[in-house]
Each structure stands twice: as structure tokens, then as C-alpha cells.
Design an enzyme around this catalytic site. Structure first.
Site, PDB file in Angstrom:
ATOM      1  N   LYS A 287      -0.029   2.128   3.789  1.00 48.91           N
ATOM      2  CA  LYS A 287      -1.214   2.442   3.004  1.00 48.91           C
ATOM      3  C   LYS A 287      -0.839   2.834   1.580  1.00 48.91           C
ATOM      4  CE  LYS A 287      -4.024   5.817   4.477  1.00 48.91           C
ATOM      5  NZ  LYS A 287      -5.128   6.369   5.303  1.00 48.91           N
ATOM      6  N   GLU A 293      10.601   4.553   5.680  1.00 45.09           N
ATOM      7  CA  GLU A 293      11.185   3.551   6.564  1.00 45.09           C
ATOM      8  C   GLU A 293      10.678   2.156   6.229  1.00 45.09           C
ATOM      9  OE1 GLU A 293       9.804   6.368   7.602  1.00 45.09           O
ATOM     10  OE2 GLU A 293      10.849   7.208   9.349  1.00 45.09           O
ATOM     11  N   GLY A 347      -3.739   6.432  10.318  1.00 45.21           N
ATOM     12  CA  GLY A 347      -2.732   5.444  10.702  1.00 45.21           C
ATOM     13  C   GLY A 347      -2.797   5.079  12.169  1.00 45.21           C
TER      14      GLY A 347
END
Lengths: 660, 660
Positions: A287, A293, A347
């Protein structure tokens, strides 16, 4: 007009006196849809502009937030739910239930019928829960006391029920049909949702048809979706469920979809193994476009692409699911190839947004994935409108609260009897444990009870040959069995007693009864089991489970399953009075990782290893030193301009002699 | 010679008076290595032949078993471990520990040093356990009281420590070098072990070199291993760990290894997808060759093979890991192609037998898998010989007992920071929960405490974006972090702060400290966090974890990890006084499944659906009817002689109109 609120005495949150200031609004020319609100404590007075439907609320020392009057009431309702008479009535009721055994409860056919629920071909059988009609009545009372109905309505109404982040929670809008209107912060979000969905359809059609080609003119048949957490587990769950569905797999013929989540370079090697750059499309899902990561993996895969195809290939081979167009562009991706979502999508609740819809549409075509949305919406509507006594997600949530908090079972095993749902448990583990693994109520007061459960599971019958031993004879773990009437892939061999799928489903039926009824020493003795073995072969039974039966497993029913779990998890959080939609618990690890990263960088870029001394405790310093020494000759070189094609580089240097 | 034993008063097991009868032995010509023993209760007297090292023991109403005098003592030691002063001392000590916080304990560098352990390049750091030197002392006292040392010795000596099945527990013999001698039931088992290993080497060499060819003369490059539970999860764990190892993957080039476990036909479709019969070798793994799931899957895959290649192809394309040569032959497999194991190898402990060694050797070559055995043996020897205070599996086991039973934490999260260990947690979940998920002590008395924990986990950093929220701010879950010094696949990109593997490992270090130290409201206030958010952003800390660091991940260290966990799980069971090696809890489900199977067969083979009425409770009857009705037109046909190539058959009939 005057509207005053005050927090309940003794609660940690102190809601200040506030008043609408229509005169002030008019004087400053605020539009009629808005107003200024004055918020006043004993020492301070401030004015804030808000929409007419909201009211400003301040907590001592905290920012002023915009809430509807209804939301203020809901927060207040959540305070100290464990201090209410409804809660205490359930605590008392536990003693009653402890006198019962499921073996006996199951003899009551009427009870079983009232605990058998159906919605649109989904069957949910709660008869093997340790509940009576009285339990359900008391749970309903508690839900009402917690203002469950109002909280559900507030969620669908786009209220900022994620109070600590001051956000709406509208993943349900992601699967609303075009005709629906769902308002968040004064805007109908459904057109925005469909604008992105139309863009996904358009793009995935182009890629699938071969209209969109890679840098060397070849169709892009392989997709690598880079994302972690909610940007990984949800899409993986749906992909795993659809890949053996006959319709979906037909539409996926010749195409591959892989996921890359872990920052571990081993996962990079696994994800890229056997793929060719010229036929690979990479979807980067983040987002903010800052997830550590995901962005390191994105840069790694970008290097893999450009080493083979040159830097210009990025525009054709990489797209983004993100709202940060600036960073998308800086990365080298054309902002036109960025697919948006919104701050009202958490998420872990994002699989119905572009996060899941883009990779899944690329693999299966938009029409299949649209059915997935329809299935989720189907259950959302049931959840939003059905009375509690017939509302499957509400009943699931109430049972969850009963088992976890009142009966004290810390875990929940999710046991789908189909391999196609093998990624359901890892996804729900995330949604549930990240949502409800909280220690404080909405108002910040410490919970006096344990909330969120530990979710785990494997598909049956695999689990039967693994952890079921404990479930039958060790500590009690409430179970959820999920069965399918019509298999995606059926086989019946000549001479067999039953078809393969019937064989599988025999176990689905048998396990729930084995847990509930058990086997007594008397029954064992009647079978001439030696006395010395009787205690070892006894099954106490009385272990609760829920059986869910779906007509088949396809895009639509996968959407239904998703919404069943998402909504049930919300119900649990609503009753417990916690914020199921924030995740502050993941922050500290990130901060500390940054500190370690800086230290590692320092040590690796000096001529010799530098012992990390400052700011770490003795244990960490010691272990970190051992780690750094273990790769003593790894000093980051200035890498070559050209990235080695096999991805293998400096880390593979020989270890020092102590490790040889 | 006279040797009398009597069970302790009040215990459920009553050890009868027994006496050696050398005169009787001599009279009946028993060899001098054996003797007859007379076992006598008040009502009965019987004579049994036993080896000289054993003693006969009878439990009231149970069979007479052959145990060494030492084993008799061990069983007695396990009775009522929770009634001993050593147990009570630990219970009292909990109050002391509850006054401490890991944040403070970690300030003591000396304490940290004493909790830092190493064995052959494995580091285990226990400093973030909620223990002091006093805790360790008390745990050691308990272990001694439970005769842990004697039990370990008894296991390695081939005693029948699996008392309810009257079997030795000798998976450690599976990885013993040729030179070792391990005796079970009077026989050195090591030559047997190596005979099978040599046969595996020979066969896998032949297949890999192309000397062994399929029915159409092609090399067999693809292996499908059919097995469930221990015949699946262990080999899958090792395979997943090795496939990204550079040496191993080099040796696996051009070869595929897949597993088929679930009886679900969806899993069959997944496992066979894309494979060609003429290049596929099938390994059927079932000790008895009667495991329901495995055998139905074996018959299904056999049909897949023979439909394409004819019935004679079975001899070239299917081999077995089994001890039931009769059934192997009946199935159509040449008994010469059956690889044996023994009743002293439990399924969940069988990965070092032919169960794992055959498929893994086919994929990676015998030399690689032999290193795996060496790694496991390496830790076995450490476990067998090291004093408790330096013995990593013993320390792991003692911490497990402390956390689970005394501190009351119900779960354990296994968190390897490498994707290559992504199947470690599912495997250990099986080994641990099936071994220690018990409700009764060795003697059959009901445990007065909770034994086995619920094990779950995902690789880091994936888990951080999933369930770590709960671990940090919800209920306490002890964690085990596993880190690797040298990655199997390393990447360092120009311009990055750290290499990809260092980035991964930053999290390994950070998470353990975040859990232990937490973050206080005072720290948050100092960072100007608004008062209203402080409770939500507070981390209580004081959450225990263990950090394990391995030099690298290869066949040898994967063997070490396996043995660490297997032995730690045995330690827990030894201290709890349970039988970690039986699994009666899986039986009832099998019995009930047979009942459902018979009913389904009846319903499916009649002209109309027959309602299952007898022997099921109201709920099961109702749900079963709904299931059967859902495929109302599925009446098993006599299938065609030729199996349809796409595996899709009768189950795919159209559903009745109510489901359309």
C-alpha cells in the site's frame, strides 16, 4: 444546538465536553455540510471542522477524533464489558454447562434441530458445541449489551470504528455490487472500487489475450506476486482453492501464478526457479510502497529482470498495487500501471481489493474472480441483515467468545476436509490473531480476560495422522470441520466400497462424533480390552466442534467462506470490546530490526568485524557477534554493475576456518 | 534366585509377585540366555519364557509384559510425578518467577552466559526464558526424580519403553553408524538398518543412473511418494529444507519429488498434475500396507499408471516401504522392491527409516541423505552422553515442561527464519502433539496437569505479518526462533544497506528482544505518543523465547534439527511420566469412519437414497442425509474397465435441482 458528552466516571477515556458551533462555522464560511465543533476541557478549548454527521471526541492528552454520536455510544458500551451483569451471567452459567456432556446433549433431537443453520446452501451445525438454549440466550444478551447490532451497522456505514487509526473499516465495500452505495467520509466508495475493478479486468484481459506483451514481444504467462502478510496469505488461500476447480483451472491453462513473501533470499530462489524473465509479469503489492520485505524483494526481482532484459523492461514486466504513486514512479513502474486501494482496507482484509483481484484475475480471468466477490457479498448481506438467531457469522462469533473466554479454551483448530482449502487455516490464523490478539479494550483499559484465540489447522485427513491425538485425548481444542458435498475432482474406482471423496467425507462425519461422544471404560471393557489398557484407550469426549458443509468449492463459495470468517472475527472483537482493526503489536519488532540493521551495516562495511556494543543487551550482543563472525569474510563489496544471473553472490563466501 | 516386586500401594497398576524359575527352565531345555518366570497373583499363577535381562510384570487384568528390572523402576517413578516434593517445589517457585521481568533478568550478563549453550556449531540461547539458576536447579531435581537419565538410557538400550504396545523405541538406531551396536529384543538391529540402507543406496543409484528404466524404456525422473502422517510430514520437511541447498539441488537436477498424503481426490489431481506415467516412479509407504488413505491413493495411482502403461508396468513403476510382504505382493509390487522397517520405529519418528530415506535418496542421491542421518546421530550422541546442564535437547525439554505445565502456556510457536524450514513446524506439530497429547500417565492414572502443548508456526518474517500481533500483545505464546548464519541462497544488491539474508536476520534478533523487553508507557510518553494511544502501543514484554542459531542449513544440520526436536519431545514425555510413543487417540475416529463408510455404501448402491437411521445421533443423521442428497444422482456405477485418463468420474454428475 448543543450536544454534550462526558465519559463514564472511572473509565480511562475522558470524553470532553463538546458543543457544535454553528455560528462560528457560518462566520468562517464552512459549507453547510460541515460545522465547527468546540471541544473543551477544564484547561483548554479548541475548535475543529467536521462533517455534520460527526461529533468531535477527545481523550485526555490525545487527539480529537471525529465520530458519529452513535460511535461515541458504541465506544462507551465497550468499556468494561466484563463488568456487566450479562457477562457475569455467562460466567455463572459455565457451572451449569460443566454438568453436561455432549454425549447426552446430542440425544436431544430438538436441541440439535435448533442448532442446525442454513444460509444459501451453506449448512452450519452447532449441535456439538457445549451450549444449550439458555447459553444462546445469554450470549445474545451479551451481544446486545456490547451493542453488536449497532457496531455491525457502524461498520457498514463507514464509521471510523478503527478508532486508534481513526479509519473506517470497509472491506465489505470491496465486494459490493455497482448498484450499492456505501459512504465513507462523505463519499460513496463503490464507484471507486469499481473503477479499479474495471481497470483490473481491462489489464488482465490484455495480458491474458496477449495484447500486452513483454519486452521481447512474448506473452506474459507467468505472474510473480510480491507481497507479505495480507498481501500474500489471502490471495494464496484463494489461488490454492481455485487451482483444482475445473472451471477455474480450465481458464488458467498455460499460466502460472506464484507468490513471493519472505525476505529470505531462499524464497526468492524458490519463487523464480524455472521462470523466464521474458514471460514473467511481476506484481508488487504494498500500500505504502515502503514495506521492508516487499520492497527489497521487488528490487531483487527487478534486478533479475533487468539483468536479462535491460532497464526498460520494468515498464512492461512490473506493475504495482499501491496508493503511493510517487514511490511507484521512482521505482520505475509506470503509475498508470498502479492499482489503488484505500486506507479503509486493512491489509489482512484486502484479498478482495486489487491485492488479490489483480493476481487472481491474471491467472483465472476476471469473470471467475468476480464470482469470488459475489460469494463474499452474499454472506456480507446475510451478516448485515439476518437476525442474530439465524445469522451464521454472528453465531460463529458468539461460540468463539463462549469457547475462548468463558470455557477457557485457548485455541481453535480449522480443519477443512479438502486439500484445496489447505491455505485456509494460515490465512484465518492471520486474520483472527492479528485482529483479536489484543490486550486492551477500545478505551485502552487492560482486558480482565483473554481475548483472541490461537488458530491453526491442516486439511483432513492429514491432520488426523498428525495432531488429532492431542485433540482427542490431550487438552481440549475446539474444532471447525469444513466439508464439501461435491468434490472438485472425483474418482470412483471399480471394486471400491465408496468413492474417494466419500471415503474422505466418512472421516469428516466420524471425527466430530468421536470428539463429542468419546468412548467410555465400560464400552472398552465390553470389547474385552485388558484393564491395563483401558485408561489409555478411553476417550473422554465432550470436546466441542462445529461442522460446516458447503455444496461445492468454487470461486463463489470460496468468497462465502472468506466472508464467514472475516465477519465472525469482527463479531468476536465487537463483543470483546477491542479494536480488531489495528495492529500496533507489529511495530516494536520493526523498530528494533532497524537498529540491528544499522549495526550490521556498520560491522559489514568495516575492514574488520566491529562488535556491536551499544544499545543491545548482553545476550543479543553475544549472539549477534557469533552471527557476524560466522560470515567473517563477508564484507559487502561494491557489487558489479551487472547482477549475476544465478542470484548467488557474496554471502556464499567460504566460512572462516572455525566453521569448516 | 528370587526376585520379588510389588507395585506401590494406591497406584492403579498392581505389579504381581514374580519369581525366576531356573529349575523349570533347565527342565524344559530353555537356552541359558533365557529363563522361565513365574508370575503369581492371589488367584493365578503362570509361567512365561523371557530373556535373562528381563523380568515379567503383570498389571491387574492386563497381559504380562517383559521388562528389565530397570524399566519396572522407571514406570514406578513416573507414577504421580505431580505428587512429588520436586514438583511442588516448582509450583511454589512460580510465585518467585512471577515477580521477575525478562527486561530485568536480561541485565544480568552472568545469567545470560550460563544460559548460552553450544554443541557442535549449534547455539541455543535460553536467556530469554523466564528462568533463574534456581529454576534450572529445581527442574533438574524434577528430571532426576522422574529418572530422566535412566529413561534415556532405557530408550537407547532397546527397552520396551512404549509400554502400552510393548515395544522398544529405537528410531535413534536408524541413524547409528555401522560400527555401533544397539540391541532390541536380544538382536543387534544396526546390521538390519544398514542392510536396508544399502538396498536403498543400490536401488536409488540404479534409478538415478538410468539403469532402472520404466515400462517404455525411459528413465524414471519423477517420484510420487504416497504416505500420510509420519510417512509424509517428515520426508516433506527434509525435502523442503534441501531443495534450495546448493549441493543437494545440484544432485536433484532434472528430478522431481512429490508427496501424496490426503485421501482427497483433489490431492491426487494436484500430485499427478503434469506428470507422465512413463517417467514416474511411485513409492507406497505404509508399514502394514493397510492404512486406509494410503492404500486407496495407491490403488488410484496404480490405475492411473496401468491405464496408460498396462498392468505389467506396476513392477517397474511402483515400489513399497512396508513390512507386510504378503500384501505388497498381492498389490502387484515385487516383494524384492519392498523396503522394510521395524515395529520399534513409530510412524512420526520414521523419517530416518526407508520412509524418508528412499524418496529422499531417489531425489538427492544416497550420499546427501546419509549426511542427514549423520547429523541426527551427532545430536543423538550429545543427547545420550552430555550432562543435563549442557544437554541442549534436555534443556529444551525442561523449558517445555516449565512453560507448559508450571507457567501454564498452552502453545509453542516454532519460528524458523528461513523459508527452507517452512515445513519444520507442521512436522514438529505432528511429532510433539501426537507424542505428548496424552491425558493419562504411564500407569493409566489421569494426569492432574496439562501435558503436551499446541505447536504451530510459520517461517519468519512471514509470521511477523500474520499472528505475531497476538504474540506481542495478546496471550503469551513461548517462541522458538531458529536462525541460520550462512544462507543457502544469498543475494546482496548494490546500494542496499545490508544483504537480503542479513535483512532477514535483523528480524530474528529484533523479535526476541521485542518479546522479552517490551515497551513501557514511560518510553512511549517520552516519544510524545498521545495518551489515548499509549495503552494500545504498550508492549508488556516478559514473553519467553529461545534463540537457536545454526551455522548453515544442509543435510547434516537438518538431521541435527530433527534430532534436537525428537529428543526434546521425548524428554518432556519422560518428565511428565506419559507414554510418548503410543497413539491410541487416533483409533476411535477410524472405527466411526468405518461405520459411516458402510452406511454410505448402502445408500449409494440402492436405487434411491436410504436414510441412515441406525447408530447415528440425530445431528449426524441429518447432516449425512444432506450430504447424500447433495449428490442424489450419484449411485456408484460399475465403472468401465478402462480408467478415464483425466481422473474425473461419477462424482461430477450434475447436482439435483435444489443445488443448481
Amino acid at each position: 444546538m448543543m450536544h454534550a458528552l462526558r465519559g463514564s466516571a472511572g473509565a480511562r477515556s475522558s470524553i470532553w465536553t463538546s458543543s457544535y458551533s454553528d455560528g462560528y462555522s457560518a462566520r468562517l464560511g464552512l459549507p453547510s455540510t460541515h460545522f465547527y465543533q468546540t471541544v473543551k476541557s477544564s484547561t483548554e478549548q479548541r475548535r475543529f471542522p467536521y462533517k455534520r454527521t460527526t461529533v468531535a471526541v477527545a481523550q485526555r492528552g490525545g487527539p480529537v477524533r471525529a465520530l458519529s454520536p452513535a460511535m461515541v455510544e458504541l465506544e462507551t458500551a465497550s468499556l468494561q464489558i466484563s463488568q456487566t451483569p450479562e457477562w457475569k451471567a455467562l460466567e455463572d452459567h459455565v457451572t451449569e454447562i460443566e454438568k453436561t456432556h455432549l454425549r447426552d446433549l446430542l440425544r436431544d433431537g430438538h436441541r440439535s434441530d435448533t442448532l442446525f443453520h442454513e444460509f444459501n446452501k451453506i449448512i452450519a451445525d452447532f449441535s456439538r458445541q457445549r451450549v444449550t438454549s439458555r447459553t444462546l440466550e445469554l450470549l445474545t444478551n451479551l451481544a446486545e449489551r456490547a451493542k453488536l447490532r449497532e457496531k455491525i451497522d457502524a461498520m457498514f456505514a463507514g464509521e471510523h470504528i478503527n478508532t486508534t487509526e481513526d479509519r473506517a473499516v470497509l472491506h465489505v465495500a470491496l465486494r459490493a455490487p455497482r448498484t450499492k452505495k456505501i459512504v465513507a467520509d462523505g463519499t460513496d466508495v463503490v464507484p471507486d472500487v469499481w473503477q479499479v475493478l474495471d481497470k483490473i479486468k481491462d489489464f488482465s484481459d490484455k495480458v491474458r489475450s496477449g495484447e500486452w506483451l513483454g519486452a521481447t514481444g512474448k506473452p506474459l504467462t507467468d505472474v510473480v506476486a510480491i507481497g507479505i502478510g495480507g498481501s500474500f496469505l489471502g490471495p494464496l488461500f484463494v489461488h490454492t482453492a481455485l487451482r483444482t476447480d475445473q472451471t477455474a483451472s480450465e481458464q488458467a491453462r498455460g499460466r502460472n501464478l506464484r507468490f513471493l513473501a519472505n525476505v529470505d533470499p531462499v524464497d526468492v530462489a524458490r519463487a523464480l526457479n524455472g521462470l523466464k524473465q521474458e514471460t514473467t509479469l511481476v506484481v508488487v503489492v504494498s500500500k505504502t510502497f515502503t514495506t521492508a520485505e516487499t520492497m527489497l524483494n521487488a528490487r531483487t526481482v527487478r534486478t533479475w529482470l533487468t539483468t536479462e532484459l535491460g532497464p526498460k523492461a520494468v515498464a512492461k514486466h512490473m506493475v504495482a498495487v499501491s496508493t503511493n504513486l510517487k514511490l511507484v514512479k521512482e521505482f520505475g513502474i509506470d503509475p498508470n500501471n498502479a492499482f489503488a486501494f484505500w486506507d479503509w482496507v486493512g491489509g489482512r482484509y484486502s484479498v478482495c481489493s486489487a491485492v488479490g483481484m489483480l493476481p487472481l484475475s491474471l491467472q483465472y480471468g476476471f469473470d471467475i474472480t468476480e464470482k469470488f466477490l459475489e460469494g463474499a457479498h452474499d454472506v456480507d448481506e446475510h451478516f448485515r441483515t439476518a437476525p442474530f438467531e439465524d445469522n451464521i457469522p454472528v453465531l460463529l462469533g458468539m461460540m468463539g467468545v463462549w469457547n475462548t473466554t468463558f470455557l477457557g479454551y485457548s485455541s481453535l483448530a480449522i480443519l477443512p476436509y479438502t486439500q484445496a482449502l489447505s491455505k485456509l487455516a494460515p490465512h484465518i490464523q492471520q486474520v483472527s490473531m492479528e485482529s483479536n490478539g489484543k490486550g486492551v479494550a477500545l478505551d485502552g483499559s487492560k482486558l480482565s480476560f483473554e481475548a483472541g484465540e490461537i488458530d491453526f489447522g491442516e486439511p483432513g485427513t492429514n491432520g488426523q495422522h498428525s495432531f488429532y491425538q492431542l485433540i482427542h485425548q490431550g487438552r481440549v481444542v475446539p474444532c471447525e470441520f469444513i466439508g464439501i458435498v461435491k468434490s472438485q475432482q472425483s474418482v470412483y474406482l471399480k471394486g471400491e466400497v465408496v468413492s474417494n471423496h466419500d471415503e474422505l467425507m466418512c472421516n469428516f462425519f466420524a471425527q466430530a462424533d468421536a470428539l463429542a461422544t468419546g468412548k467410555t471404560p465400560i464400552e472398552l471393557r465390553a470389547q474385552n480390552v485388558p484393564d491395563s489398557l483401558i485408561p489409555h484407550k478411553t476417550f473422554t469426549g465432550n470436546r466441542p466442534s462445529i461442522s460446516i458443509l458447503l455444496p461445492e468449492l468454487n470461486a463463489f463459495t470460496v468468497g462465502q467462506i472468506l466472508a464467514l470468517y472475516e465477519n465472525r472475527i469482527a463479531v468476536q472483537g465487537f463483543i470483546w470490546g477491542i479494536n480488531s482493526f489495528d495492529q500496533w503489536g507489529v511495530e516494536l519488532g520493526k523498530v528494533l530490526a532497524s537498529k540491528v540493521r544499522a549495526e550490521m551495516h556498520t560491522c559489514r562495511t568495516k575492514d574488520r568485524n566491529v562488535s556491536p556494543t551499544d544499545g543491545f543487551n548482553h545476550s543479543t550482543t553475544k549472539l549477534l557477534n557469533r552471527y557476524l563472525e560466522g560470515k567473517a569474510r563477508l564484507l559487502y563489496p561494491e557489487p558489479e554493475d551487472v547482477f549475476p544471473c544465478d542470484l548467488i553472490e557474496s554471502d556464499t563466501c567460504r566460512p572462516p576456518s572455525s566453521y569448516v
